[in-house]
Design an enzyme around this catalytic site. Structure first.
Site, PDB file in Angstrom:
ATOM      1  N   GLU A  20      84.972  27.176 -24.386  1.00 29.00           N
ATOM      2  CA  GLU A  20      83.611  27.406 -24.921  1.00 29.00           C
ATOM      3  C   GLU A  20      82.940  26.083 -25.303  1.00 29.00           C
ATOM      4  O   GLU A  20      81.720  25.979 -25.288  1.00 29.00           O
ATOM      5  CB  GLU A  20      83.652  28.329 -26.143  1.00 29.00           C
ATOM      6  CG  GLU A  20      83.914  29.794 -25.828  1.00 29.00           C
ATOM      7  CD  GLU A  20      82.762  30.489 -25.113  1.00 29.00           C
ATOM      8  OE1 GLU A  20      81.635  30.446 -25.616  1.00 29.00           O
ATOM      9  OE2 GLU A  20      83.004  31.066 -24.034  1.00 29.00           O
ATOM     10  N   CYS A  48      93.307  35.969 -19.356  1.00 33.71           N
ATOM     11  CA  CYS A  48      92.013  35.815 -20.031  1.00 33.71           C
ATOM     12  C   CYS A  48      91.175  34.968 -19.091  1.00 33.71           C
ATOM     13  O   CYS A  48      91.665  33.975 -18.537  1.00 33.71           O
ATOM     14  CB  CYS A  48      92.185  35.111 -21.380  1.00 33.71           C
ATOM     15  SG  CYS A  48      90.636  34.530 -22.115  1.00 33.71           S
ATOM     16  N   THR A  49      89.914  35.350 -18.911  1.00 33.16           N
ATOM     17  CA  THR A  49      89.108  34.683 -17.880  1.00 33.16           C
ATOM     18  C   THR A  49      88.717  33.244 -18.251  1.00 33.16           C
ATOM     19  O   THR A  49      88.249  32.497 -17.401  1.00 33.16           O
ATOM     20  CB  THR A  49      87.850  35.513 -17.573  1.00 33.16           C
ATOM     21  OG1 THR A  49      87.135  35.756 -18.799  1.00 33.16           O
ATOM     22  CG2 THR A  49      88.215  36.826 -16.919  1.00 33.16           C
ATOM     23  N   HIS A  50      88.915  32.869 -19.508  1.00 34.85           N
ATOM     24  CA  HIS A  50      88.666  31.468 -19.873  1.00 34.85           C
ATOM     25  C   HIS A  50      89.790  30.553 -19.360  1.00 34.85           C
ATOM     26  O   HIS A  50      89.552  29.367 -19.121  1.00 34.85           O
ATOM     27  CB  HIS A  50      88.587  31.320 -21.400  1.00 34.85           C
ATOM     28  CG  HIS A  50      87.304  31.788 -22.004  1.00 34.85           C
ATOM     29  ND1 HIS A  50      86.983  33.115 -22.124  1.00 34.85           N
ATOM     30  CD2 HIS A  50      86.246  31.094 -22.518  1.00 34.85           C
ATOM     31  CE1 HIS A  50      85.791  33.227 -22.710  1.00 34.85           C
ATOM     32  NE2 HIS A  50      85.323  32.010 -22.957  1.00 34.85           N
ATOM     33  N   TYR A  99      86.186  37.285 -28.782  1.00 37.19           N
ATOM     34  CA  TYR A  99      86.406  38.726 -28.937  1.00 37.19           C
ATOM     35  C   TYR A  99      87.886  39.013 -29.230  1.00 37.19           C
ATOM     36  O   TYR A  99      88.216  40.003 -29.872  1.00 37.19           O
ATOM     37  CB  TYR A  99      86.036  39.460 -27.633  1.00 37.19           C
ATOM     38  CG  TYR A  99      84.561  39.759 -27.426  1.00 37.19           C
ATOM     39  CD1 TYR A  99      83.562  39.122 -28.155  1.00 37.19           C
ATOM     40  CD2 TYR A  99      84.173  40.690 -26.471  1.00 37.19           C
ATOM     41  CE1 TYR A  99      82.220  39.408 -27.930  1.00 37.19           C
ATOM     42  CE2 TYR A  99      82.838  40.993 -26.242  1.00 37.19           C
ATOM     43  CZ  TYR A  99      81.860  40.344 -26.976  1.00 37.19           C
ATOM     44  OH  TYR A  99      80.540  40.639 -26.750  1.00 37.19           O
ATOM     45  N   GLY A 100      88.735  38.158 -28.705  1.00 40.52           N
ATOM     46  CA  GLY A 100      90.181  38.454 -28.678  1.00 40.52           C
ATOM     47  C   GLY A 100      90.868  38.498 -30.026  1.00 40.52           C
ATOM     48  O   GLY A 100      92.015  38.935 -30.123  1.00 40.52           O
ATOM     49  N   ASP A 130      80.940  38.615 -19.919  1.00 40.54           N
ATOM     50  CA  ASP A 130      82.127  38.099 -20.631  1.00 40.54           C
ATOM     51  C   ASP A 130      81.736  37.809 -22.083  1.00 40.54           C
ATOM     52  O   ASP A 130      80.551  37.691 -22.404  1.00 40.54           O
ATOM     53  CB  ASP A 130      82.636  36.813 -19.968  1.00 40.54           C
ATOM     54  CG  ASP A 130      83.856  36.237 -20.683  1.00 40.54           C
ATOM     55  OD1 ASP A 130      84.771  37.014 -21.028  1.00 40.54           O
ATOM     56  OD2 ASP A 130      83.896  35.017 -20.935  1.00 40.54           O
ATOM     57  N   SER A 131      82.757  37.666 -22.923  1.00 39.81           N
ATOM     58  CA  SER A 131      82.500  37.308 -24.319  1.00 39.81           C
ATOM     59  C   SER A 131      81.871  35.920 -24.432  1.00 39.81           C
ATOM     60  O   SER A 131      81.333  35.578 -25.474  1.00 39.81           O
ATOM     61  CB  SER A 131      83.811  37.312 -25.097  1.00 39.81           C
ATOM     62  OG  SER A 131      84.693  36.357 -24.538  1.00 39.81           O
ATOM     63  N   CYS A 160      86.093  40.049 -18.437  1.00 41.47           N
ATOM     64  CA  CYS A 160      86.744  39.713 -19.701  1.00 41.47           C
ATOM     65  C   CYS A 160      87.871  40.721 -19.882  1.00 41.47           C
ATOM     66  O   CYS A 160      87.616  41.931 -19.967  1.00 41.47           O
ATOM     67  CB  CYS A 160      85.727  39.825 -20.833  1.00 41.47           C
ATOM     68  SG  CYS A 160      86.412  39.569 -22.479  1.00 41.47           S
ATOM     69  N   ASN A 161      89.104  40.228 -19.935  1.00 39.11           N
ATOM     70  CA  ASN A 161      90.252  41.126 -20.084  1.00 39.11           C
ATOM     71  C   ASN A 161      90.192  41.876 -21.410  1.00 39.11           C
ATOM     72  O   ASN A 161      90.534  43.058 -21.496  1.00 39.11           O
ATOM     73  CB  ASN A 161      91.557  40.327 -20.034  1.00 39.11           C
ATOM     74  CG  ASN A 161      91.809  39.686 -18.687  1.00 39.11           C
ATOM     75  OD1 ASN A 161      92.584  40.193 -17.889  1.00 39.11           O
ATOM     76  ND2 ASN A 161      91.163  38.571 -18.410  1.00 39.11           N
ATOM     77  N   THR A 162      89.741  41.180 -22.447  1.00 37.11           N
ATOM     78  CA  THR A 162      89.683  41.768 -23.790  1.00 37.11           C
ATOM     79  C   THR A 162      88.663  42.911 -23.828  1.00 37.11           C
ATOM     80  O   THR A 162      88.967  44.012 -24.294  1.00 37.11           O
ATOM     81  CB  THR A 162      89.296  40.679 -24.810  1.00 37.11           C
ATOM     82  OG1 THR A 162      90.151  39.555 -24.621  1.00 37.11           O
ATOM     83  CG2 THR A 162      89.409  41.172 -26.226  1.00 37.11           C
TER      84      THR A 162
HETATM   85  N1  DGL Z   1      87.437  35.826 -21.714  1.00 34.35           N
HETATM   86  C1  DGL Z   1      88.032  36.835 -22.507  1.00 34.35           C
HETATM   87  C2  DGL Z   1      89.194  37.523 -21.786  1.00 34.35           C
HETATM   88  O1  DGL Z   1      89.262  37.517 -20.554  1.00 34.35           O
HETATM   89  C3  DGL Z   1      88.471  36.572 -23.902  1.00 34.35           C
HETATM   90  C4  DGL Z   1      88.049  35.487 -24.731  1.00 34.35           C
HETATM   91  C5  DGL Z   1      87.740  35.941 -26.158  1.00 34.35           C
HETATM   92  O2  DGL Z   1      88.651  35.961 -26.994  1.00 34.35           O
HETATM   93  O3  DGL Z   1      86.596  36.253 -26.374  1.00 34.35           O
HETATM   94  O4  DGL Z   1      90.024  38.132 -22.404  1.00 34.35           O
END
Ligand code: DGL
Length: 256
Positions: free
Chosen positions: A153, A185-187, A43-44, A11-12, A74-76
């Site tokens: 985070e 988003c996994t967060h 990352y997003g 993941d990011s 991570c979806n992104t």
């Molecule tokens: N956890 C990431 C997701 O599932 C994104 C978080 C990020 O912006 O890095 O999209």
């Protein structure tokens, strides 16, 4: 014969731990190697090419460390890089995560469904196609959430500041009744309780963690790479911000 190679999870940052929890739940006897790129997170809100390059590099690190399969948790990163990764590693059991729109639409047909995700995930063709697939079956409302992953985070899952952020973010979409929220988003599953408190218990909340974990198990079974160990496996956390604080945060979120 025992197979103790690890499942690599990327993941990011620390968000993919919400997927790791689901993986451990259904495959407790596997070993896990988790890599979070907290130095480059988020990352997003970055450029597509940058996210693609970082994802490829970090997946390669996991493979060099001996991962037998990869979950892009991570979806992104999935929307930016999974197609390229599949071409690079055609024989690798590789699963990406995407917003759980299908189960939400099936549970709430014809109703309003909000998809919370990063700006990049919502802009990508992959998401647009997914939305088009279901847009006749429900009213799907994308809600970009820049800034939300940063709370997780920091390990902040309960502050007043987070409550204020979420209340303001959800205010607009709540003007009309919502049936469901998809955490794309996994967060965000780490903020699930607060989101639910704000929108009300009657709003169903979905995330793709469990479906992704089940798909990884299926792929490993097909590839005959499932562990046959009887005892529980191990979890190792790697992070580009390699500090004690980061290790503690990962453990805290895993046990949350
Ligand atoms: N956890 C990431 C997701 O599932 C994104 C978080 C990020 O912006 O890095 O999209």
């Amino acid at each position: 014969m025992e197979n103790r190679e690890a499942i690599g999870v990327f993941d990011s940052g620390v968000g993919g731990i919400s997927v790791l929890r689901e993986l451990i739940q259904i495959m407790p006897n596997e070993n896990y190697l988790y890599f979070g790129d907290s130095v480059h997170a988020p990352y997003g809100t970055k450029k597509l090419e940058q996210v693609r390059a970082l994802t490829i590099e970090n997946v390669q690190t996991l493979l060099e460390k001996g991962a037998k399969s990869i979950v892009v948790a991570c979806n992104t990163a999935t929307s930016a890089a999974v197609a390229v990764l599949r071409k690079m590693y055609p024989d690798l059991p590789l699963v990406g995560i995407e917003p759980a729109i299908k189960p939400a639409v099936l549970a709430c047909p014809g109703q309003r469904i909000v998809v919370m995700a990063t700006p990049m995930t919502l802009c990508q063709e992959k998401f647009q196609k997914l939305m088009q697939q279901y847009e006749d079956m429900a009213q799907i409302i994308p809600l970009p959430c820049p800034g939300l992953m940063e709370f997780v985070e920091r390990g902040d899952l309960e502050s007043e500041e987070l409550h204020k952020y979420l209340t303001e973010l959800l205010w607009g979409v709540q003007k009309e009744k919502i049936a469901a929220i998809v955490l794309g988003c996994t967060h965000y599953p780490f903020a699930r309780k607060m989101i639910s408190d704000i929108v009300g218990k009657e709003v169903a909340i979905f995330d793709g963690g469990n479906g992704t974990a089940r798909e990884m198990r299926r792929r490993l079974m097909v590839a005959e790479k499932l562990s046959d160990a009887k005892e529980c496996g191990s979890v190792e956390f790697l992070n580009s911000r390699n500090t004690q604080k980061e290790q503690e945060l990962c453990q805290f979120l895993l046990n949350h």
